[in-house]
Design an enzyme around this catalytic site. Sequence first.
Site, PDB file in Angstrom:
ATOM      1  N   SER A  54       0.799  -1.243   0.230  1.00 47.49           N
ATOM      2  CA  SER A  54       0.084   0.193  -0.041  1.00 47.49           C
ATOM      3  C   SER A  54       0.798   1.269   0.028  1.00 47.49           C
ATOM      4  CB  SER A  54      -1.035   0.061   1.219  1.00 47.49           C
ATOM      5  OG  SER A  54      -2.031  -0.972   1.026  1.00 47.49           O
ATOM      6  N   LYS A  89       0.332   3.503  -3.063  1.00 46.62           N
ATOM      7  CA  LYS A  89      -0.947   4.307  -3.313  1.00 46.62           C
ATOM      8  C   LYS A  89      -0.353   5.885  -3.378  1.00 46.62           C
ATOM      9  CE  LYS A  89      -3.796   0.942  -0.776  1.00 46.62           C
ATOM     10  NZ  LYS A  89      -4.579   0.327   0.603  1.00 46.62           N
ATOM     11  N   TYR A 129      -3.856  -2.593 -10.189  1.00 48.32           N
ATOM     12  CA  TYR A 129      -3.847  -2.465  -8.716  1.00 48.32           C
ATOM     13  C   TYR A 129      -3.095  -3.409  -8.140  1.00 48.32           C
ATOM     14  CZ  TYR A 129      -5.047  -2.057  -3.881  1.00 48.32           C
ATOM     15  OH  TYR A 129      -5.137  -1.826  -2.415  1.00 48.32           O
ATOM     16  N   TYR A 150      -4.550   3.502   8.337  1.00 41.85           N
ATOM     17  CA  TYR A 150      -6.006   3.171   8.069  1.00 41.85           C
ATOM     18  C   TYR A 150      -6.430   3.666   9.599  1.00 41.85           C
ATOM     19  CZ  TYR A 150      -3.745   0.642   4.482  1.00 41.85           C
ATOM     20  OH  TYR A 150      -3.163   0.282   3.509  1.00 41.85           O
ATOM     21  N   VAL A 201       1.305  -3.206   4.076  1.00 39.41           N
ATOM     22  CA  VAL A 201       1.398  -4.647   4.776  1.00 39.41           C
ATOM     23  C   VAL A 201       2.520  -5.570   4.686  1.00 39.41           C
ATOM     24  CG1 VAL A 201      -1.129  -4.697   4.891  1.00 39.41           C
ATOM     25  CG2 VAL A 201      -0.058  -5.944   2.960  1.00 39.41           C
TER      26      VAL A 201
END
Length: 309
Positions: free
Chosen positions: A65, A68, A192, A244, A262
């Site tokens: 991630s 992103k 993605y 998050y 992760v």
Amino acid sequence: MTENLRQHIDEAMQLATAQLGKGRVADYIPALAKVDPNKLGFALALPDGSVLTAGDADEAFSIQSVSKVFTLALALRRVGSDLWDSVGREPSGSAFNSIVQLENEAGIPRNPLINAGAIATTDRLIDGRDGDAVAEEIVEFMRARAGDNRVEIDFDVAFSESETGARNRSLAHFMDAFGNLKHPVETVVGVYFRQCAIAMSCRQLARAGLFLAMEGRDPLTGEQLIEPHRARRINAIMMLCGHYDNSGEFAFRVGLPGKSGVGGGILCIAPGQGSIAVWSPGLNDAGTSLAGAAALEHFAYAAGWSVFD
């Protein structure tokens, strides 16, 4: 100054070793379940081009991630403020792969750094083009920012993500049902999964993030990659949403914009100072590296680099 920073890094690494062996690797992605949880790397990239490293800083890992942040920069560069028609800018307070808010908020994800928001961002980045070409664009951007052509997609990880990607596909189909995707679901998630499977070392990742510390300008090439106000806004979103439902705790302890993945990596931006990448695969319940966050907490405090100072 460099000597002081080196001392802070060494101290941070020593303190972070107490967290090794705690947490758990992202075993729901089979290719990541095999990663050694005792790895720990640290890299600090400075605007003069120097990179200070410690531990396993030159071993490539799946950035997941953390990618992103870079696709957000590319999407803003391509479609500008129109991106915000598809994704919000608010913290979610939910797990990274939660579907609950999409039901209540008409298929508009809360922010670009949760999975649904990143999928929507990738959809806008595609902008009518071939998915393979867009995936290659992302890789080329990462290579250029890292100054290293060895940056690659780990296709074993990409395949593993696709094979176990039912929830991410569900998020994409859910947004598509609300009319919030412009391209076929498989095209979007195909890009993605590949962006998340990019493999980089801490050294490469810290160098790649340096433009965000310097108001969108790569200090080594002189290229203005994104407008200064967009770099500041990306940093703001990282501060609010980069971890998050653990984002508030990270801001409280570290005080810098950051984005976790992760795979165990964290990219941290110290505006005007430098870019930091850490890696240790053992994660807390929110998917943030335990040892990596501990190292960043000590370093930011010792260096006095919190944005709240």
